[in-house]
Design an enzyme around this catalytic site. Structure first.
Site, PDB file in Angstrom:
ATOM      1  N   ARG A 290       0.791  -1.266   0.115  1.00 15.73           N
ATOM      2  CA  ARG A 290      -0.117  -0.212   0.008  1.00 15.73           C
ATOM      3  C   ARG A 290       0.908   1.208  -0.149  1.00 15.73           C
ATOM      4  NH1 ARG A 290      -3.594  -2.425  -1.803  1.00 15.73           N
ATOM      5  NH2 ARG A 290      -5.785  -2.739  -0.917  1.00 15.73           N
TER       6      ARG A 290
ATOM      7  N   HIS B  32      -1.277   0.547  -9.674  1.00 14.14           N
ATOM      8  CA  HIS B  32      -2.165  -0.423  -8.924  1.00 14.14           C
ATOM      9  C   HIS B  32      -2.583  -1.676  -9.649  1.00 14.14           C
ATOM     10  CE1 HIS B  32      -4.460  -0.886  -4.935  1.00 14.14           C
ATOM     11  NE2 HIS B  32      -4.354  -1.943  -5.377  1.00 14.14           N
TER      12      HIS B  32
END
Ligand code: NDP
Ligand code: OXD
Length: 308
Positions: free
Chosen positions: A223, A271
């Site tokens: 993350r 991502h």
């Protein structure tokens, strides 16, 4: 059974047919078109709807459309409703491939070759053997554990770090705060596959970078908030970190003016390290819908006290 679907990333037109093919009695209402919140049994969501989930008094389960759940703001979820992450075999496979690609890319020096090409320089240098290339995986759960095993299968010297002790064939495992430095000291390629929690936020920072051998590489598909961005920029400047592959960011989409976009020693991906598709995820979701209705524990249920 009736569920609410909410995501700004996933198209309900792709997901609903796959779910209904396996569970014809399933009724899906896509936020904001919810006829009666009291009739909703479960939520299938990437993020919470803007008005939250507390107005759904009969929720029996919350199923994340992601493997990570920090985007859900755990503190504001309705109390006592079980929450599950989405893990399926295709997601694990894709993350394994991403980690193998990153490790091979660095071990075979493709970034150095690209930099040399930009200067029209022919630089012949033999790469270090895989067995002499030390890859360190932070987080040895579903994804980190699978990546560590796949890297070891390919012949890399693999070490891993987790909160509790682990035993994985051909992977040297380190545990907890006291294990971090010995883990990092001999890691040439650091891969972060931790969940984002209070304990892991900002863990990719200058203290950790100083533990790594000079010229280490960083790969972050975990993350964005694991990384202190200014510390990475400083470590790239001094050469402590030679190069980074970043897939996740504190702000997504990464804003156009962000320095990472044009940094010569950073590769940005949007991502995409791994992903679920409706086809691969539907069997796991349907199993969890049945479990929710029967009041049984969910697959991949999150431990809300632990935060992952
Ligand atoms: P898991 O929950 O299965 O595993 C988490 C691992 O991290 C466990 O081994 C756990 O240790 C370890 N861990 C947690 N907290 C700490 C800590 N404080 N110190 C040391 N180790 C810790 O997660 P997954 O493997 O399924 O996923 C990891 C993350 O990958 C997700 O949370 C998500 O953020 C990210 N992800 C990114 C994607 C992308 O496309 N970029 C796609 C999917 C996921 P222990 O085993 O001892 O509990
Ligand atoms: C994630 C996902 O959690 O893509 O990042 O599943």
């Amino acid at each position: 059974m009736k569920i609410i679907f909410n995501s700004n990333l996933d198209d309900p037109a792709e997901w609903i047919p796959e779910l209904k093919a396996r569970m014809p009695e399933l009724e899906v209402e896509v936020w904001p078109d919810i006829a009666d919140p009291r009739a909703i049994d479960a939520a299938l969501i990437w993020t919470q709807p803007p008005d939250g989930l507390k107005g759904y008094p009969n929720l029996k389960a919350i199923l994340s459309l992601g493997a990570g759940i920090n985007q859900l703001d755990l503190a504001s979820l309705p109390q006592g409703v079980p929450l599950a992450r989405l893990i399926d075999p295709a997601l694990t496979e894709a993350m394994k491939d991403f980690c193998l690609y990153a490790a091979l890319r660095y071990q075979r020096q493709f970034d150095d070759h690209a930099a040399a090409q930009a200067q029209r320089k022919w630089i012949y240098r033999q790469p270090r053997a895989k067995a002499q290339t030390r890859v360190g995986v932070m987080g040895l759960g579903e994804l980190g554990g699978a990546a560590a095993r796949a890297l070891a299968d390919l012949g890399f010297a693999v070490r891993g770090w987790a909160r509790t002790s682990k035993s994985i064939d051909r992977v040297r495992c380190f545990t907890g705060a006291e294990g971090l430095e010995p883990f990092a000291r001999e890691t040439d390629i650091l891969i972060c596959l931790l969940p984002l929690t209070a304990a892991t936020r900002g863990i990719l920072n200058k203290t950790l970078f100083r533990m790594l051998p000079t010229g280490a590489r960083l790969v972050n598909p975990g993350r964005g908030a694991h990384l202190i961005e200014a510390d990475l920029l400083a470590a790239l400047e001094t050469g402590r970190i030679a190069h980074a592959m970043l897939d996740v960011f504190s702000q997504e989409p990464l804003p156009p003016e962000h320095p990472f976009w044009s940094h010569p020693k950073i590769v940005v991906t949007p991502h995409v390290a791994s992903f679920c598709t409706a086809v691969s995820a539907a069997p796991v979701l349907v199993e969890n819908f049945h479990r929710a209705m029967a009041g049984r524990p969910l697959l991949n249920q999150v431990d809300l006290d632990r935060g992952y």
